[in-house]
Motif scaffolding. Structure first.
Motif, PDB file in Angstrom:
ATOM      1  N   ASN A  26      15.712 -26.747  40.596  1.00 45.94           N
ATOM      2  CA  ASN A  26      16.420 -28.025  40.586  1.00 45.94           C
ATOM      3  C   ASN A  26      17.039 -28.356  39.220  1.00 45.94           C
ATOM      4  O   ASN A  26      17.207 -29.513  38.879  1.00 45.94           O
ATOM      5  N   ILE A  27      17.392 -27.316  38.471  1.00 46.19           N
ATOM      6  CA  ILE A  27      18.099 -27.521  37.207  1.00 46.19           C
ATOM      7  C   ILE A  27      19.511 -26.978  37.362  1.00 46.19           C
ATOM      8  O   ILE A  27      19.714 -25.800  37.634  1.00 46.19           O
ATOM      9  N   ARG A  28      20.496 -27.858  37.238  1.00 46.25           N
ATOM     10  CA  ARG A  28      21.906 -27.480  37.352  1.00 46.25           C
ATOM     11  C   ARG A  28      22.319 -26.609  36.171  1.00 46.25           C
ATOM     12  O   ARG A  28      22.994 -25.613  36.314  1.00 46.25           O
ATOM     13  N   SER A  29      21.918 -27.017  34.968  1.00 42.46           N
ATOM     14  CA  SER A  29      22.195 -26.234  33.770  1.00 42.46           C
ATOM     15  C   SER A  29      21.136 -26.547  32.727  1.00 42.46           C
ATOM     16  O   SER A  29      20.515 -27.604  32.742  1.00 42.46           O
ATOM     17  N   MET A  30      20.931 -25.583  31.822  1.00 42.35           N
ATOM     18  CA  MET A  30      19.935 -25.720  30.765  1.00 42.35           C
ATOM     19  C   MET A  30      20.587 -25.265  29.474  1.00 42.35           C
ATOM     20  O   MET A  30      21.279 -24.253  29.444  1.00 42.35           O
ATOM     21  N   GLN A  31      20.359 -26.019  28.408  1.00 46.89           N
ATOM     22  CA  GLN A  31      20.906 -25.653  27.109  1.00 46.89           C
ATOM     23  C   GLN A  31      19.784 -25.644  26.089  1.00 46.89           C
ATOM     24  O   GLN A  31      19.045 -26.619  25.952  1.00 46.89           O
ATOM     25  N   ASP A  32      19.647 -24.526  25.376  1.00 48.26           N
ATOM     26  CA  ASP A  32      18.671 -24.417  24.301  1.00 48.26           C
ATOM     27  C   ASP A  32      19.257 -25.103  23.074  1.00 48.26           C
ATOM     28  O   ASP A  32      20.317 -24.702  22.576  1.00 48.26           O
ATOM     29  N   LEU A  33      18.584 -26.126  22.581  1.00 46.48           N
ATOM     30  CA  LEU A  33      19.071 -26.890  21.433  1.00 46.48           C
ATOM     31  C   LEU A  33      18.454 -26.433  20.114  1.00 46.48           C
ATOM     32  O   LEU A  33      18.762 -26.978  19.063  1.00 46.48           O
ATOM     33  N   GLY A  34      17.579 -25.429  20.178  1.00 45.63           N
ATOM     34  CA  GLY A  34      16.910 -24.923  18.982  1.00 45.63           C
ATOM     35  C   GLY A  34      15.638 -25.688  18.684  1.00 45.63           C
ATOM     36  O   GLY A  34      15.455 -26.831  19.117  1.00 45.63           O
ATOM     37  N   GLY A  35      14.730 -25.049  17.942  1.00 46.20           N
ATOM     38  CA  GLY A  35      13.489 -25.711  17.541  1.00 46.20           C
ATOM     39  C   GLY A  35      12.577 -26.081  18.686  1.00 46.20           C
ATOM     40  O   GLY A  35      11.765 -26.995  18.570  1.00 46.20           O
ATOM     41  N   GLY A  36      12.695 -25.404  19.832  1.00 47.73           N
ATOM     42  CA  GLY A  36      11.867 -25.708  21.002  1.00 47.73           C
ATOM     43  C   GLY A  36      12.432 -26.804  21.891  1.00 47.73           C
ATOM     44  O   GLY A  36      11.848 -27.138  22.918  1.00 47.73           O
TER      45      GLY A  36
END
Length: 118
Positions: A26-36
């Motif tokens: 149920n996640i349309r998109s995911m973005q890694d923002l850094g630092g966890g």
């Protein structure tokens, strides 16, 4: 808006609670923002029926902590009668939003969540 109206919306909203547990499905998109940190867009969009309020509880997995959550009304033009009345962290893993739709048309809502590794 007067206190009586706020109470009525809150009373309606308490009866309509939906918990959304974030998973790969149920996640349309995911973005890694850094630092966890990660930003996720919930899929699918949710619908708030006409003349109702609804509570949405967004939960992240046990290895993450919710930092913030947001929303948009992607299909609706600006309407002051469609709004979020509350947005707050319920606990380390859950963000709660209370949405009010005092119009005669359904309201489409899209949620965004920022979380961090625990």
């Amino acid at each position: 808006m007067n206190k009586k109206t706020n109470f009525k919306v809150a009373k309606i909203a308490k009866k309509r609670v939906e918990t959304i547990l974030l998973t790969a499905k149920n996640i349309r998109s995911m973005q890694d923002l850094g630092g966890g940190f990660r930003r996720a867009v919930v899929n699918p969009d949710k619908i708030v029926a006409p003349f109702t309020g609804q509570v949405f509880r967004i939960q992240v997995g046990p290895s993450r902590r919710v930092i913030s959550a947001g929303w948009s009304f992607p299909l609706a033009p600006f309407n002051p009668n469609q709004y979020v009345t509350e947005s707050f962290p319920e606990n380390d893993r859950t963000w709660t939003l209370v949405i009010s739709n005092t119009t005669a048309t359904p309201l489409t809502v899209r949620f965004f969540v920022i979380s961090k590794l625990a």
